[in-house]
Design a protein around this motif. Structure first.
Motif, PDB file in Angstrom:
ATOM      1  N   GLY A   8       0.777  -1.238   0.000  1.00 11.82           N
ATOM      2  CA  GLY A   8       0.000   0.000   0.000  1.00 11.82           C
ATOM      3  C   GLY A   8       0.807   1.285   0.000  1.00 11.82           C
ATOM      4  N   GLY A   9       2.128   1.186  -0.035  1.00  8.79           N
ATOM      5  CA  GLY A   9       2.927   2.403  -0.028  1.00  8.79           C
ATOM      6  C   GLY A   9       2.959   3.082  -1.380  1.00  8.79           C
ATOM      7  N   GLY A  10       3.727   4.174  -1.458  1.00  7.04           N
ATOM      8  CA  GLY A  10       3.851   4.873  -2.724  1.00  7.04           C
ATOM      9  C   GLY A  10       4.068   6.353  -2.528  1.00  7.04           C
ATOM     10  N   LEU A  11       3.797   7.102  -3.587  1.00 11.23           N
ATOM     11  CA  LEU A  11       3.978   8.553  -3.592  1.00 11.23           C
ATOM     12  C   LEU A  11       2.631   9.230  -3.347  1.00 11.23           C
ATOM     13  N   VAL A  12       2.616  10.184  -2.432  1.00 11.23           N
ATOM     14  CA  VAL A  12       1.399  10.919  -2.122  1.00 11.23           C
ATOM     15  C   VAL A  12       1.762  12.378  -1.879  1.00 11.23           C
ATOM     16  N   GLN A  13       0.846  13.273  -2.200  1.00 10.86           N
ATOM     17  CA  GLN A  13       1.091  14.694  -1.983  1.00 10.86           C
ATOM     18  C   GLN A  13       0.882  15.058  -0.520  1.00 10.86           C
ATOM     19  N   PRO A  14       1.530  16.103  -0.060  1.00  8.85           N
ATOM     20  CA  PRO A  14       1.286  16.577   1.313  1.00  8.85           C
ATOM     21  C   PRO A  14      -0.203  16.824   1.540  1.00  8.85           C
TER      22      PRO A  14
END
Length: 120
Positions: A8-14
């Protein structure tokens, strides 16, 4: 064999959200608490949250309290870390961890880790 598998990880915006499952196998899930840890680049691994699978008692590190929620689905042998209002300083590899007592011998087991990057 005890195994923990994060996903479930990855890149996400603040300001965004992610949910990390930790699927456990190889031991009696209800008997032990599971902890979530993280390690940011160049820093030591730190505890983030934990949950007792039998009592659902939880605990949180101060910087994530009120933003992260840990929960357990005992039917699926899975613990979840719901992360809301993410900040760049939450960027790290996230690990789940369990200590299991097998015939009086206590061993700790780590998942393989899942990277989370909070960036615009």
């Amino acid at each position: 064999e005890v195994q923990l598998v994060e996903s479930g990880g990855g890149l996400v915006q603040p300001g965004g959200s992610l949910r990390l499952p930790c699927a456990a196998s190889g031991y009696t899930f209800d008997d032990y608490a599971i902890g979530w840890f993280r390690q940011a680049p160049g820093k030591e691994r730190e505890g983030v949250a934990y949950i007792s699978s039998s009592t659902s008692r939880t605990g949180y590190e101060d910087s994530v309290r009120r933003r992260f929620t840990v929960s357990s689905d005992n039917a699926k042998n899975t613990v979840y870390l719901q992360m809301n209002s993410l900040k760049p300083e939450d960027t790290a590899v996230y690990y789940c961890y369990v200590k299991v007592d097998t015939w009086g011998v206590i061993d700790g087991y780590w998942g393989q880790g899942i990277p989370v990057t909070v960036s615009s």
